[in-house]
Design a protein around this motif. Structure first.
Motif, PDB file in Angstrom:
ATOM      1  N   UNK A 258       0.841  -1.195   0.000  1.00 42.30           N
ATOM      2  CA  UNK A 258       0.000   0.000   0.000  1.00 42.30           C
ATOM      3  C   UNK A 258       0.882   1.252   0.000  1.00 42.30           C
ATOM      4  N   UNK A 259       1.387   1.579  -1.168  1.00 38.65           N
ATOM      5  CA  UNK A 259       2.188   2.786  -1.315  1.00 38.65           C
ATOM      6  C   UNK A 259       2.215   3.170  -2.791  1.00 38.65           C
ATOM      7  N   UNK A 260       2.755   4.336  -3.085  1.00 38.47           N
ATOM      8  CA  UNK A 260       2.899   4.755  -4.473  1.00 38.47           C
ATOM      9  C   UNK A 260       4.275   5.377  -4.656  1.00 38.47           C
ATOM     10  N   UNK A 261       4.763   5.324  -5.891  1.00 36.43           N
ATOM     11  CA  UNK A 261       6.102   5.813  -6.200  1.00 36.43           C
ATOM     12  C   UNK A 261       6.010   7.162  -6.911  1.00 36.43           C
ATOM     13  N   UNK A 262       6.651   8.146  -6.310  1.00 41.81           N
ATOM     14  CA  UNK A 262       6.791   9.447  -6.966  1.00 41.81           C
ATOM     15  C   UNK A 262       8.148   9.427  -7.665  1.00 41.81           C
ATOM     16  N   UNK A 264       9.482  11.255  -9.979  1.00 39.91           N
ATOM     17  CA  UNK A 264      10.164  12.547 -10.158  1.00 39.91           C
ATOM     18  C   UNK A 264      10.935  12.940  -8.907  1.00 39.91           C
ATOM     19  N   UNK A 265      10.260  12.819  -7.748  1.00 40.42           N
ATOM     20  CA  UNK A 265      10.903  13.194  -6.488  1.00 40.42           C
ATOM     21  C   UNK A 265      11.754  12.064  -5.910  1.00 40.42           C
ATOM     22  N   UNK A 266      11.594  10.878  -6.476  1.00 44.40           N
ATOM     23  CA  UNK A 266      12.353   9.733  -5.949  1.00 44.40           C
ATOM     24  C   UNK A 266      11.900   9.326  -4.565  1.00 44.40           C
ATOM     25  N   UNK A 267      10.578   9.411  -4.328  1.00 41.94           N
ATOM     26  CA  UNK A 267      10.035   9.176  -2.988  1.00 41.94           C
ATOM     27  C   UNK A 267       8.945   8.104  -3.036  1.00 41.94           C
ATOM     28  N   UNK A 268       8.872   7.321  -1.965  1.00 37.65           N
ATOM     29  CA  UNK A 268       7.779   6.368  -1.773  1.00 37.65           C
ATOM     30  C   UNK A 268       6.819   6.956  -0.757  1.00 37.65           C
ATOM     31  N   UNK A 269       5.557   7.019  -1.098  1.00 38.05           N
ATOM     32  CA  UNK A 269       4.537   7.533  -0.186  1.00 38.05           C
ATOM     33  C   UNK A 269       3.578   6.402   0.175  1.00 38.05           C
ATOM     34  N   UNK A 270       3.471   6.126   1.454  1.00 34.97           N
ATOM     35  CA  UNK A 270       2.589   5.047   1.894  1.00 34.97           C
ATOM     36  C   UNK A 270       1.154   5.547   1.958  1.00 34.97           C
ATOM     37  N   UNK A 271       0.245   4.640   1.626  1.00 32.16           N
ATOM     38  CA  UNK A 271      -1.189   4.970   1.708  1.00 32.16           C
ATOM     39  C   UNK A 271      -1.939   3.784   2.304  1.00 32.16           C
TER      40      UNK A 271
END
Length: 303
Positions: A258-262, A264-271
């Protein structure tokens, strides 16, 4: 006497004759355990000469032949017999048989529960030695238990602690996961893959198990963050950014993480889904179902 490999020789006939005499003597003069051991010796004789049918007359050798239909029927039959009466030793032995069946049929959660229930009472040496039993218990538990249960039932279990060091990579595999030492975990994981691949019961599920383990470890890492850079995660696991990016993409698209990959920013955001919201939605759904049932019932009563 004929068997699949040709004519049974004189030596085999003498062994069979001796075994039959042993069975007769045990039934007349000895106890139940001696009778059981004598019949087991007869079964092993038929296994040695390759006569499956006669072996099955003596013993349910479904695991040897990987006959899952026979395994299931035999376990059900044994459970029905235990309802009529049975000693604790045999009930505990049956748990191991059922656990092995569950593991072999990819029901790792139930297998882990049955194996853990049998740790202090294990006597099923005809299936495998205790070291192998602990190997299966740890592997199934890692992908089945939450972190708190894993600590209580596996990491700190005295029976496991006395044996786990004898199995190469297993202790590091378990403890590095619990201690969040992800580089060490991946190293131990790589060392264990060959053992898993060569195991006759785990081999058919090798790729599935590898995915489940990676899901567990990635989920555990991401649980600590609302957002984290891909570079930081790659460094924690001792792999490249490209590897983590490719890995997570597959698991996210499959609904395992449950996450998504940004990118451009090189970031993983959990959801991660909100547990309270999920419970609320489930309650509403069950309430609607109950109301529909009551309305149908009221119409029947009015008639």
């Amino acid at each position: 006497m004929r068997h699949p490999l040709g004519t049974v020789g004189q030596v085999e006939l003498l062994v069979l004759s001796s075994t039959l005499c042993r069975i007769a003597d045990a039934e007349e003069n000895l106890g139940e355990s001696e009778v059981r051991e004598a019949h087991l010796a007869k079964s092993l004789f038929y296994i040695r000469i390759g006569d499956k049918e006669k072996a099955l007359e003596q013993l349910k050798l479904a695991f040897f032949y990987m006959d899952f239909d026979l395994i299931s029927k035999s376990i059900d039959k044994a459970k029905n017999l235990f309802e009529e009466g049975g000693d604790w030793e045999r009930k505990n032995r049956l748990k191991v048989y059922e656990g092995l069946y569950c593991m072999s049929s990819r029901n790792f959660k139930k297998a882990a529960d049955l194996f853990l229930d049998s740790i202090s009472t294990f006597t099923t040496y005809e299936l495998f030695p205790y070291d192998t039993f602990i190997f299966y218990t740890v592997l199934t538990s890692i992908i089945s238990l939450d972190r708190v249960s894993l600590k209580k039932k596996v990491v700190d279990a005295p029976e496991i602690l006395t044996v786990i060091g004898k199995i190469q990579y297993l202790s590091e595999f378990l403890n590095s996961l619990y201690d969040c030492q992800y580089k060490s975990f991946f190293s131990a994981f790589a060392g264990l893959t060959e053992q898993i691949k060569l195991d006759r019961y785990l081999h058919p599920h090798f790729r599935y198990y590898m995915r489940e383990v990676r899901t567990v470890v990635y989920s555990q890492f991401l649980e600590s963050y609302k957002s984290v850079t891909i570079e930081a995660m790659a460094k924690a696991f001792g792999v490249t950014v490209d590897f983590i990016d490719m890995e997570l993409s597959r698991f996210i698209s499959a609904g395992k993480l449950h996450c998504k990959i940004d990118k451009v920013a090189g970031v993983l955001e959990t959801n991660r889904p909100d547990a309270k919201n999920a419970l609320y939605q489930a309650t509403i759904k069950q309430g609607d179902f109950l109301l529909n049932r009551i309305q149908k019932l009221s119409r029947v009563i009015d008639l």
